[in-house]
Design a protein around this motif. Structure first.
Motif, PDB file in Angstrom:
ATOM      1  N   ARG A  16      -9.561  -1.159  10.684  1.00 14.02           N
ATOM      2  CA  ARG A  16     -10.898   0.567  11.091  1.00 14.02           C
ATOM      3  C   ARG A  16     -10.416   1.738  11.364  1.00 14.02           C
ATOM      4  O   ARG A  16     -10.879   2.297  11.330  1.00 14.02           O
ATOM      5  CB  ARG A  16     -11.648  -0.492  12.271  1.00 14.02           C
ATOM      6  N   ARG A  17      -9.381   1.808  12.544  1.00 12.22           N
ATOM      7  CA  ARG A  17      -8.326   2.658  12.177  1.00 12.22           C
ATOM      8  C   ARG A  17      -8.014   3.625  11.213  1.00 12.22           C
ATOM      9  O   ARG A  17      -8.066   4.475  11.419  1.00 12.22           O
ATOM     10  CB  ARG A  17      -7.803   2.999  13.867  1.00 12.22           C
ATOM     11  N   ALA A  18      -7.432   2.607  10.240  1.00  8.23           N
ATOM     12  CA  ALA A  18      -6.518   3.741   9.259  1.00  8.23           C
ATOM     13  C   ALA A  18      -7.971   4.039   8.803  1.00  8.23           C
ATOM     14  O   ALA A  18      -7.921   5.030   7.688  1.00  8.23           O
ATOM     15  CB  ALA A  18      -6.267   2.371   8.424  1.00  8.23           C
ATOM     16  N   LEU A  19      -8.791   2.902   8.532  1.00 14.26           N
ATOM     17  CA  LEU A  19      -9.994   3.771   7.488  1.00 14.26           C
ATOM     18  C   LEU A  19     -10.811   5.092   7.459  1.00 14.26           C
ATOM     19  O   LEU A  19     -11.332   5.539   7.165  1.00 14.26           O
ATOM     20  CB  LEU A  19     -11.366   2.344   7.734  1.00 14.26           C
ATOM     21  N   VAL A  20     -11.106   5.091   9.275  1.00 18.26           N
ATOM     22  CA  VAL A  20     -11.539   6.408   9.722  1.00 18.26           C
ATOM     23  C   VAL A  20     -10.794   7.106   9.496  1.00 18.26           C
ATOM     24  O   VAL A  20     -11.221   7.791   9.338  1.00 18.26           O
ATOM     25  CB  VAL A  20     -11.957   5.471  11.134  1.00 18.26           C
ATOM     26  N   MET A  21      -9.733   6.692  10.090  1.00 14.00           N
ATOM     27  CA  MET A  21      -8.461   8.468  10.067  1.00 14.00           C
ATOM     28  C   MET A  21      -8.388   8.834   8.708  1.00 14.00           C
ATOM     29  O   MET A  21      -7.708   9.644   8.414  1.00 14.00           O
ATOM     30  CB  MET A  21      -6.830   7.789  10.865  1.00 14.00           C
ATOM     31  N   ASN A  22      -8.442   7.928   7.393  1.00 12.72           N
ATOM     32  CA  ASN A  22      -8.898   8.485   6.023  1.00 12.72           C
ATOM     33  C   ASN A  22      -9.061   9.609   5.881  1.00 12.72           C
ATOM     34  O   ASN A  22      -8.637  10.005   4.602  1.00 12.72           O
ATOM     35  CB  ASN A  22      -8.479   7.611   5.249  1.00 12.72           C
TER      36      ASN A  22
END
Length: 370
Positions: free
Chosen positions: A196-202
């Motif tokens: 989830r963090r990687a999807l948001v920071m993308n």
């Protein structure tokens, strides 16, 4: 020529003035770019559906793991609050799910194996019980012959059971698909926070990050609530069905109750299939047809109350779905992926509606009052 009075008031041009070319000023009815865009989107949808259908052995367990993992993520977060590592919590949750499913399968398979070994005997009993319909069938045959139709329906023919083995092969996934589902489910639950963090920071813009975070949080919350609510309702339906079978003298009430709870996870099709099973079991095991139809009638009343009053009251408006949308999603995913696709149809519809609500909000102006 002398102009008539009123021509200047109507705005007629003077004589000798050419009319403007109105066709050149009108915009084209169909924009070529829009047609090309629509065709490309249609081709993309066809290609995606074809890939999902042909690569079913890969995409079905992966999608199933993503949906079930998102449903179980709130439970993993709850275990983290009690100082249980998320990886260990993921293993415990998957083990609990597999144990529950194995217990339900055991309850269902025991009477199924017993009844399947007695299929010839049960077929003869069912044929004997249905002799009461011989006279209506004879009248129907006579009517067909009077109208010039075929008279092939002489007696009530029971369906053959050659479809049992292909159906079981279609329903049961392969061992590789099961391992892929279990491994993906454990890894997805364990690494959901990082994903989830990687999807948001993308995304680089802050507004896009906040929108993505809201979408993911809402999907997780809604799917978790959906799983908990539907499981509690279906367990209640299974308990009530088992009690009805025990009260009416239907054999194997525990297995039938477990089957009712399991099939109720599939909208529309599940209750109908359970009703057919209860009708067959009731007619075979009861001394009369009327006595055998008591349990199916009570089950139909229970599912009617559950579907029209209990579930809307508990689920509420936020999780309530349009009946037509549920039916179309059920038909599409069942055609694409079979019974497991039917189970995934409602969660996938919830995900699609949440994404649509955030990406394409309904800000259209209201119609004026008459």
């Amino acid at each position: 020529m002398r102009a008539l009075p009123g021509e200047r008031l109507l705005g007629n041009p003077p004589e000798g003035t050419p009319f403007p070319d109105s066709k050149a000023e009108l915009p084209p009815v169909i924009n070529r770019a829009e047609v090309v865009a629509f065709a490309l989107v249609a081709l993309l949808v066809i290609v995606v559906v074809a890939v999902l259908h042909l690569a079913r052995a890969f995409f079905l367990p992966i999608t199933m793991a993503f949906i079930v993992g998102t449903m179980l993520s709130p439970a993993a977060g709850l275990l983290e609050r009690y100082r249980i590592p998320r990886a260990l919590g993921a293993v415990l949750l998957v083990f609990a799910v597999v144990a529950t499913v194995s217990f339900m399968v055991g309850l269902i398979s025991a009477p199924l194996m017993e009844w399947s070994s007695r299929l010839p005997e049960l077929g003869a009993i069912l044929r004997e019980k249905l002799h009461v319909f011989d006279r209506p069938l004879a009248l129907w045959q006579e009517l067909q012959s009077m109208l010039g139709g075929s008279d092939t329906l002489a007696t009530l023919q029971l369906p053959k059971f050659e479809w049992v083995q292909p159906t079981l092969e279609f329903l049961s996934p392969t061992f590789a698909e099961f391992l892929l589902f279990i491994a993906t489910l454990i890894l997805f639950i364990a690494s959901w926070n990082d994903l989830r963090r990687a999807l948001v920071m993308n995304f680089s813009e802050r507004a896009a990050r906040l929108r993505t975070l809201r979408i993911l949080n809402e999907i997780e919350t809604h799917l978790g609530n959906y799983l908990l609510t539907v499981t509690m309702i279906n367990v209640g339906v299974g308990i009530v069905t088992g009690a009805i079978c025990a009260a009416t003298g239907t054999p194997n009430p525990a297995g039938l109750g477990a089957l009712a709870a399991t099939l109720n996870f599939i909208p529309i099709i599940g209750p109908v299939a359970m009703f057919v099973v209860l009708v067959a079991v009731g007619i075979v095991s009861s001394p009369t047809i009327g006595a055998g139809l008591i349990a199916p009638a009570c089950f139909a009343a229970v599912t009617f109350l559950e579907g029209h009053f209990v579930t809307p009251m508990i689920v509420g408006r936020r999780l309530s779905l349009n009946a037509l949308a549920v039916f179309l999603a059920l038909a599409f995913w069942t055609w694409l992926w079979g019974p497991i696709g039917a189970f995934l149809s409602s969660p996938l519809l919830i995900v699609a509606l949440i994404v649509k609500e955030h990406l394409m909000p309904d800000n259209s102006p209201q119609l004026p009052e008459e």
